[in-house]
Design an enzyme around this catalytic site. Sequence first.
Site, mmCIF file in Angstrom:
data_model
loop_
_atom_site.group_PDB
_atom_site.id
_atom_site.type_symbol
_atom_site.label_atom_id
_atom_site.label_comp_id
_atom_site.label_asym_id
_atom_site.label_seq_id
_atom_site.Cartn_x
_atom_site.Cartn_y
_atom_site.Cartn_z
ATOM 1 N NE ARG A 168 34.043 11.995 19.898
ATOM 2 C CZ ARG A 168 34.207 11.541 21.057
ATOM 3 N NH1 ARG A 168 34.102 10.206 21.439
ATOM 4 N NH2 ARG A 168 34.832 12.358 21.670
ATOM 5 N N GLY A 169 37.799 11.828 19.459
ATOM 6 C CA GLY A 169 38.558 11.781 20.761
ATOM 7 C C GLY A 169 40.169 12.086 20.520
ATOM 8 C CB ALA A 170 42.580 14.573 21.469
ATOM 9 N NE ARG A 184 37.699 15.736 13.742
ATOM 10 C CZ ARG A 184 37.203 15.519 14.742
ATOM 11 N NH1 ARG A 184 37.122 14.543 15.679
ATOM 12 N NH2 ARG A 184 36.499 16.780 15.617
ATOM 13 C CD GLN A 213 30.591 14.806 19.824
ATOM 14 O OE1 GLN A 213 29.495 15.429 19.870
ATOM 15 N NE2 GLN A 213 31.552 15.117 18.802
ATOM 16 C CG ASP A 251 39.887 17.893 21.232
ATOM 17 O OD1 ASP A 251 38.943 18.304 21.756
ATOM 18 O OD2 ASP A 251 39.821 17.061 20.452
ATOM 19 C CG ASN A 301 37.279 20.040 25.001
ATOM 20 O OD1 ASN A 301 37.740 18.961 24.839
ATOM 21 N ND2 ASN A 301 35.962 19.908 25.924
ATOM 22 C CE LYS A 302 33.485 18.366 19.733
ATOM 23 N NZ LYS A 302 33.852 18.478 18.311
#
Length: 356
Positions: free
Chosen positions: A56-58, A99, A206, A247, A257-258
């Site tokens: 995970r994470g762009a 995603r 996270q 992201d 973003n998150k």
Amino acid sequence: MNEEIKKVTHIDNVRLSDDGKSVVIIDQTQLPNRTEYLTLSTGKDIWDAIYKLQVRGAPAIGICAGYGIYCLALQIETEDYDQFLAAFHEQKEYLNSSRPTAVNLSWALNRMEDVVKANADKPVKEILGLLEKECKAIHAEDIEMCRKISEYGLSLLHEGDGVLTHCNAGPLATSRYGTGQGAFFLAKEKGMDIKVFADETRPLLQGARLTSYELSKAGVDVTLICDNMASIVMKNGWIQACMVGCDRVAANGDAANKIGTSGVAILAKHYGIPFYVLGPTSTIDMNCKTGDDIKIELRDPEEIKEKFYAEPVALKEVKCYNPAFDVTDHELITAIVTEKGICYPPFTESIAALFR
Ligand SMILES: CSC[C@H]1O[C@H](OP(=O)(O)O)[C@H](O)[C@@H]1O
């Protein structure tokens, strides 16, 4: 370099297998309690790993997608170019459906497909060699970009600063150092005293599971807080800056973003604290004019009700809303830090200048 820091900043979170035919990742859903590796060999393996946030994470998603589509290309059994391109495109579209918000996924897959399209005159075997070079270049470039972003980010901080961050944008979410949190590791390397306040970042935690893990392993002063404590630490005067990853960034500077990031930005504005978004130019999507054009991923409501609990925290029949991201309005952002430099408002102009 301090070996303890390097063990964190130079982590092998995504790589090609030794035989070059699969992707090997750290399963981030098992951290911080277990460090377990997964070998991804099929399209479903890769799709599932991205969807389940095992990777995970762009930037890390983009690197995994690059390696992944290369490994799947190796499995396409034809020497006919048109058949190869059709099979490649089908696998690419499948991985791209895992995603929707982090642009690095489609960016990396499109970049790999462009290699196939640009070499229609070459034998498939030669194209495979070019694809191997391209996926390795995506990874190598991210390492370079994260270092530059971290250096630009550190230039915005001062000795003794308290910095609040949200979600995870460190080495695990990228290649090395990180984007939103890379400056914290660089500060530690340089002997700077930076105090990090990490939001736990519900519902998938996270911040608790990954950010506080990375930072404490690297010896960085990190305090884990619940998301609803961001206001009090700002009001106490403990926070001199906020730094987060991204992201997808629209052409006007609106940044996805998150989930919860936009709330942090609103609080920062209220308390007069600079709010920085950090990410590679590969996360900027000039096809999105504003944040309204960014698709927000909706995830399984069970993540809110029972994902991390011995027993559910709400009745099964309770309705939930579980957006994985939100968009921070560009007017709440002090600066956007990329590997090419620091962009200040008006973002429409400063972002466009990055691509000239
Ligand atoms: C360096 S990009 C990290 C970025 O990605 C995270 O989302 P997720 O954990 O769902 O992949 C979060 O938005 C981070 O800021």
